[in-house]
Write a protein that holds these residues in place. Structure first.
Motif, PDB file in Angstrom:
ATOM      1  N   CYS A  34       1.562  10.926  -1.213  1.00  0.00           N
ATOM      2  CA  CYS A  34       0.644  10.720  -0.118  1.00  0.00           C
ATOM      3  C   CYS A  34       0.410   9.282   0.111  1.00  0.00           C
ATOM      4  O   CYS A  34       0.302   8.635   1.242  1.00  0.00           O
ATOM      5  N   CYS A  38       1.275   6.797   3.665  1.00  0.00           N
ATOM      6  CA  CYS A  38       0.189   6.575   4.600  1.00  0.00           C
ATOM      7  C   CYS A  38       0.304   5.132   5.388  1.00  0.00           C
ATOM      8  O   CYS A  38       0.366   4.223   4.640  1.00  0.00           O
ATOM      9  N   CYS A  65      -0.077  12.132   5.291  1.00  0.00           N
ATOM     10  CA  CYS A  65      -0.434  12.233   3.825  1.00  0.00           C
ATOM     11  C   CYS A  65      -0.343  14.000   3.592  1.00  0.00           C
ATOM     12  O   CYS A  65       0.317  14.300   2.424  1.00  0.00           O
TER      13      CYS A  65
END
Length: 125
Positions: A34, A38, A65
């Motif tokens: 994640c 991002c 994410c």
């Protein structure tokens, strides 16, 4: 984007409301997929943490994410499972009160029967 909390309200007590939330499925995992996707670099975790947290002031609500999370721990705030709603506040408060949030995450893990290693004590030398 318009930001809503889990009950569909915008803005809570004059603060920006969470858009995406890392929930209890992340406890003990702290995956990095994640973080890597991002575009705003708004997902954080420090060595003392047992999970990751999303900064509500940096998140642009893109959802990258959520798609990248391998344990399916990330949800839009309005869709957080009922048993994980507390994590909306924990994600936000981590950026102001890390020690208290870390303690609460450990309490929740213990209550769920999840074992976590003891926190590392700073060396005093």
């Amino acid at each position: 984007p318009r930001l809503l909390d889990a009950r569909g309200r915008s803005g809570v007590h004059g603060t920006r409301t969470m858009t995406y939330v890392v929930t209890d499925a992340c406890i003990g995992v702290k995956g990095e997929a994640c973080m890597e996707v991002c575009p705003e670099f708004c997902i954080f975790s420090e060595p003392d943490d047992d999970m990751s947290f999303i900064d509500p002031n940096r998140c642009t609500d893109c959802g990258a994410c959520m798609a990248a999370c391998v344990v399916q721990a990330i949800y839009p705030a309005w869709d957080v499972p009922r048993g994980s709603v507390e994590f909306i506040a924990l994600n936000e408060y981590w950026f102001k009160h890390k020690t208290g949030v870390r303690r609460r995450v450990r309490e929740l893990a213990a209550a769920a029967g999840q074992w976590l290693p003891d926190p590392v004590e700073p060396s005093r030398g």
